[in-house]
Design a protein around this motif. Sequence first.
Motif, PDB file in Angstrom:
ATOM      1  N   ASP A   1      91.491  47.107 105.523  1.00 52.93           N
ATOM      2  CA  ASP A   1      91.605  46.384 106.766  1.00 52.93           C
ATOM      3  C   ASP A   1      91.313  47.547 107.814  1.00 52.93           C
ATOM      4  O   ASP A   1      91.792  48.498 107.985  1.00 52.93           O
ATOM      5  CB  ASP A   1      92.950  45.680 106.871  1.00 52.93           C
ATOM      6  N   PRO A   2      90.434  47.156 108.546  1.00 50.88           N
ATOM      7  CA  PRO A   2      89.884  48.083 109.744  1.00 50.88           C
ATOM      8  C   PRO A   2      91.172  48.391 110.564  1.00 50.88           C
ATOM      9  O   PRO A   2      91.162  49.400 111.380  1.00 50.88           O
ATOM     10  CB  PRO A   2      88.934  47.559 110.664  1.00 50.88           C
ATOM     11  N   VAL A   3      92.016  47.590 110.633  1.00 48.09           N
ATOM     12  CA  VAL A   3      93.395  47.796 111.631  1.00 48.09           C
ATOM     13  C   VAL A   3      94.436  48.593 110.709  1.00 48.09           C
ATOM     14  O   VAL A   3      95.259  49.289 111.674  1.00 48.09           O
ATOM     15  CB  VAL A   3      93.951  46.298 111.995  1.00 48.09           C
ATOM     16  N   ALA A   4      94.294  48.875 109.678  1.00 48.27           N
ATOM     17  CA  ALA A   4      95.403  49.692 108.881  1.00 48.27           C
ATOM     18  C   ALA A   4      95.782  51.041 109.274  1.00 48.27           C
ATOM     19  O   ALA A   4      96.619  51.572 109.266  1.00 48.27           O
ATOM     20  CB  ALA A   4      95.050  49.591 107.304  1.00 48.27           C
ATOM     21  N   PRO A   5      94.550  51.972 109.397  1.00 54.80           N
ATOM     22  CA  PRO A   5      94.674  53.329 110.088  1.00 54.80           C
ATOM     23  C   PRO A   5      95.650  53.381 111.226  1.00 54.80           C
ATOM     24  O   PRO A   5      96.697  53.999 111.191  1.00 54.80           O
ATOM     25  CB  PRO A   5      93.399  54.001 110.469  1.00 54.80           C
ATOM     26  N   GLY A   6      95.329  52.374 112.220  1.00 56.07           N
ATOM     27  CA  GLY A   6      96.323  52.513 113.402  1.00 56.07           C
ATOM     28  C   GLY A   6      97.581  52.053 113.045  1.00 56.07           C
ATOM     29  O   GLY A   6      98.755  52.672 113.549  1.00 56.07           O
ATOM     30  N   GLU A   7      97.846  51.189 112.341  1.00 54.68           N
ATOM     31  CA  GLU A   7      99.234  50.644 111.872  1.00 54.68           C
ATOM     32  C   GLU A   7      99.902  51.680 111.155  1.00 54.68           C
ATOM     33  O   GLU A   7     101.220  51.789 111.295  1.00 54.68           O
ATOM     34  CB  GLU A   7      98.954  49.369 111.190  1.00 54.68           C
ATOM     35  N   LEU A   8      99.194  52.060 110.005  1.00 59.15           N
ATOM     36  CA  LEU A   8      99.855  53.148 109.289  1.00 59.15           C
ATOM     37  C   LEU A   8     100.329  54.326 110.276  1.00 59.15           C
ATOM     38  O   LEU A   8     101.420  54.991 109.957  1.00 59.15           O
ATOM     39  CB  LEU A   8      99.087  53.427 108.226  1.00 59.15           C
ATOM     40  N   GLU A   9      99.556  54.941 111.043  1.00 58.87           N
ATOM     41  CA  GLU A   9      99.867  55.763 111.768  1.00 58.87           C
ATOM     42  C   GLU A   9     101.019  55.678 112.943  1.00 58.87           C
ATOM     43  O   GLU A   9     101.921  56.500 112.947  1.00 58.87           O
ATOM     44  CB  GLU A   9      98.505  56.462 112.831  1.00 58.87           C
ATOM     45  N   ALA A  10     101.059  54.419 113.163  1.00 59.43           N
ATOM     46  CA  ALA A  10     102.173  54.065 114.256  1.00 59.43           C
ATOM     47  C   ALA A  10     103.451  53.994 113.514  1.00 59.43           C
ATOM     48  O   ALA A  10     104.527  54.404 113.910  1.00 59.43           O
ATOM     49  CB  ALA A  10     101.940  52.565 114.596  1.00 59.43           C
ATOM     50  N   LEU A  11     103.399  53.577 112.390  1.00 59.65           N
ATOM     51  CA  LEU A  11     104.513  53.500 111.396  1.00 59.65           C
ATOM     52  C   LEU A  11     105.278  54.978 111.138  1.00 59.65           C
ATOM     53  O   LEU A  11     106.177  55.301 111.134  1.00 59.65           O
ATOM     54  CB  LEU A  11     104.440  52.791 110.260  1.00 59.65           C
ATOM     55  N   ALA A  12     104.056  55.854 110.641  1.00 60.76           N
ATOM     56  CA  ALA A  12     104.451  57.037 110.227  1.00 60.76           C
ATOM     57  C   ALA A  12     105.100  57.933 111.508  1.00 60.76           C
ATOM     58  O   ALA A  12     106.210  58.544 111.642  1.00 60.76           O
ATOM     59  CB  ALA A  12     103.363  57.968 109.885  1.00 60.76           C
ATOM     60  N   ARG A  13     104.494  57.442 112.765  1.00 66.83           N
ATOM     61  CA  ARG A  13     105.290  58.092 113.816  1.00 66.83           C
ATOM     62  C   ARG A  13     106.554  57.504 114.260  1.00 66.83           C
ATOM     63  O   ARG A  13     107.586  58.497 114.615  1.00 66.83           O
ATOM     64  CB  ARG A  13     104.261  57.713 115.055  1.00 66.83           C
ATOM     65  N   GLN A  14     106.591  56.352 114.290  1.00 66.08           N
ATOM     66  CA  GLN A  14     107.958  55.888 114.492  1.00 66.08           C
ATOM     67  C   GLN A  14     108.942  56.226 113.463  1.00 66.08           C
ATOM     68  O   GLN A  14     110.058  56.340 113.968  1.00 66.08           O
ATOM     69  CB  GLN A  14     107.738  54.373 114.234  1.00 66.08           C
ATOM     70  N   GLN A  15     108.586  56.543 112.340  1.00 62.12           N
ATOM     71  CA  GLN A  15     109.794  56.738 111.311  1.00 62.12           C
ATOM     72  C   GLN A  15     109.856  58.608 111.269  1.00 62.12           C
ATOM     73  O   GLN A  15     110.562  59.138 110.507  1.00 62.12           O
ATOM     74  CB  GLN A  15     109.440  56.520 109.670  1.00 62.12           C
TER      75      GLN A  15
END
Length: 73
Positions: free
Chosen positions: A39-53
């Motif tokens: 999904d083209p949105v996945a990189p941003g979502e995964l990066e945001a999750l990583a940053r948050q955690q």
Amino acid sequence: MPANSAVLVNARGMKCPWPALRAARAMRSAGAIIVEADDPVAPGELEALARQQGWAFEAMDGNRFSLRQDRAG
């Protein structure tokens, strides 16, 4: 499982937020994962999750992404 071994999370064909949800679930029991997500949105979502955690995030080749808990601190 060796400490440097990453768990593979196959999220290909899934639309966000599913790749991030799968990643978060996998990280409950793993110190490092590799997520395959197209999904083209996945990189941003995964990066945001990583940053948050407080996890390390790396975009790898193709549609693969590394998330890792840094236990150095």
